[in-house]
Motif scaffolding. Structure first.
Motif, mmCIF file in Angstrom:
data_model
loop_
_atom_site.group_PDB
_atom_site.id
_atom_site.type_symbol
_atom_site.label_atom_id
_atom_site.label_comp_id
_atom_site.label_asym_id
_atom_site.label_seq_id
_atom_site.Cartn_x
_atom_site.Cartn_y
_atom_site.Cartn_z
ATOM 1 N N VAL A 1 0.860 -1.183 0.000
ATOM 2 C CA VAL A 1 0.000 0.000 0.000
ATOM 3 C C VAL A 1 0.900 1.238 0.000
ATOM 4 O O VAL A 1 1.712 1.418 0.910
ATOM 5 N N HIS B 1 -4.816 -3.788 4.175
ATOM 6 C CA HIS B 1 -3.386 -4.004 4.002
ATOM 7 C C HIS B 1 -3.082 -5.489 3.761
ATOM 8 O O HIS B 1 -2.232 -5.846 2.925
ATOM 9 N N ALA C 1 -4.187 -6.305 0.250
ATOM 10 C CA ALA C 1 -3.266 -5.670 -0.704
ATOM 11 C C ALA C 1 -2.025 -6.528 -0.903
ATOM 12 O O ALA C 1 -1.473 -6.601 -2.007
ATOM 13 N N GLN D 1 -3.224 4.650 -0.028
ATOM 14 C CA GLN D 1 -3.850 5.135 1.205
ATOM 15 C C GLN D 1 -3.598 6.629 1.308
ATOM 16 O O GLN D 1 -2.526 7.127 0.942
#
Length: 431
Positions: free
Chosen positions: A132, A167, A170, A181
């Motif tokens: 991220v 997360h 991801a 983010q």
């Protein structure tokens, strides 16, 4: 040959020993089995190839463009001849050629997408950074939207259940999509944020919210978020190829395919383009109605869908594949009679399971599909080069004939000798 210019401080000596040649005019590094000693240092995008592989030869010019595009990054682009360095093949468990790997420390990612420069470069850039990436400047959104037609965005602080699950997922899908983010003050007008935390996917110049979850039920949110990301990571109407069709099957949706035929320059004739646009208009105009049940796309290679349908489809045509059961549906109406309204009626029949279905995944269907694919390949080879096909098919038949002749002829000759002996004995008796 040009020497490789890799400037990585104390790692330079180790890496340099792994390089055999650096092709003149190319940024692609030719690697040896010494690469096994250095592959955990830095980031590598590697093509495992065999010189005799036709697919590898077609990938060569594309691979050079990939290396040129990534030259300014921290990613080293190389290739390994697996017929010479079999230890590399066994270490990375290479089962086919070409195989594209992204290596980062102990992590290994296999590229399964379309073999184009754009898609391979995106794959490498996604994996080169953290799962991220944080956006700290409002102006960055303009650049990101220009470079990526699809990405996921989490708005809020890096804390809480939704952030932890975002997360985590991801990490799973990093090879397939970009994840970002940011904070409400940074996002500003670029995403419709009312409450935080919020989660969106940016697609076709619009943002679509992640909804229908209850943050008090972590298990439910995890499952819902995973399915949502897996389904939303594809454009609304992508081009389907042999490289990405298996990924689209993972959505567990009905795959609606506009089947058209491209020329050698990957261009569509006006009638093909008109049909493709007509099918696309159905999902673009009725996205909310069909999005949860259908994944739309178009395909320019009829041979691929012919092997799925186990018949030669007319061009253009429409095919819907149930990615869960491997059954498929074909409209009863002729292609010329298909309109957006008729297609909608057909999709409703599929949803309520009243449409006729064909195929499946039992052993009989799989056997027939193998036979159909083999017949298609042989027919294509015959049309392309009938003389070569006659030689290829004639040689085995000739050898088989010789074997049969060798087995049968001695018996015939022996029988003839016996007859001659019997005749001789008969004459002796008469004398």
């Amino acid at each position: 040959m040009e020497s490789s210019g890799i400037n990585d401080g104390c790692d330079e000596v180790e890496i340099f020993s792994a390089i055999l040649t650096h092709t003149a005019g190319s940024r692609v590094l030719e690697l040896s089995d010494r690469f096994l000693e250095a592959h955990k240092d830095g980031q590598w995008l590697i093509m495992m190839y065999a010189p005799w592989c036709a697919h590898c030869r077609r990938l060569e010019p594309i691979w050079s463009h990939v290396a040129q595009h990534l030259h300014a990054s921290s990613i080293r682009v190389g290739k390994v001849d697996c017929t010479r360095f079999t230890s590399v093949t066994s270490t990375f468990k290479i089962k086919g050629f070409p195989t594209i790997l992204f290596l980062k420390g102990d992590q290994k990612y296999v590229y399964e997408g379309d073999r184009t420069r754009e898609e391979i470069v995106k794959f490498a850039l996604r994996l080169s950074g953290p799962p991220v990436q944080e956006i700290t400047k409002t102006q960055s959104f303009d650049i990101i939207k220009k470079e990526h037609d699809l990405y996921f965005l989490y708005v809020g602080n890096r804390a809480g259940i939704l952030w932890e699950l975002y997360h985590k997922i991801a990490n799973v899908f990093q090879a397939h999509a970009f994840f970002y983010q940011s904070h409400p003050s940074v996002v500003n007008k670029h995403a419709p944020v009312n409450n935080v935390p919020a989660l969106f996917v940016y697609k076709e110049n619009s943002h679509y919210n992640f909804t229908g979850h209850n943050l008090s039920d972590m298990g439910q949110v995890n499952e819902t978020l995973y399915k949502w990301v897996n389904a939303e990571r594809f454009p609304t109407f992508p081009k389907i190829t042999r490289g990405n069709i298996n990924q689209l099957f993972l959505t567990n949706k009905n795959l609606v395919l506009a089947v058209v035929e491209e020329n050698q320059l990957e261009e569509l004739a006006p009638d093909m383009l008109k049909f493709k646009n007509m099918v696309e208009s159905v999902i673009k105009n009725k996205r909310n109605k069909y999005h949860d049940h259908f994944q739309f796309g178009w395909i320019g290679s009829p041979n691929l869908v012919n092997s799925i349908a186990m018949m030669t489809l007319p061009i253009p045509s429409l095919l819907v594949i149930n990615t869960t059961t491997n059954h498929h549906h074909i409209p009863e109406d002729e292609t010329g009679k298909l309109t957006p309204y008729v297609i909608e009626l057909f999709l409703e029949q599929i949803r309520n399971e009243s449409a006729p279905r064909y195929g499946g995944n039992n052993w009989l269907v799989r056997s027939y599909r193998k036979w159909f694919e083999m017949k298609t390949v042989l027919t294509s080879m015959w049309k392309g080069n009938p003389i070569l096909m006659m030689v290829l098919l004639g040689l085995p038949f000739g050898f088989l004939s010789l074997i049969c002749y060798g087995i049968c002829c001695p018996d015939l000759l022996d029988a003839k000798d016996d007859e001659d002996e019997n005749i001789g004995m008969h004459h002796m008796k008469n004398d």
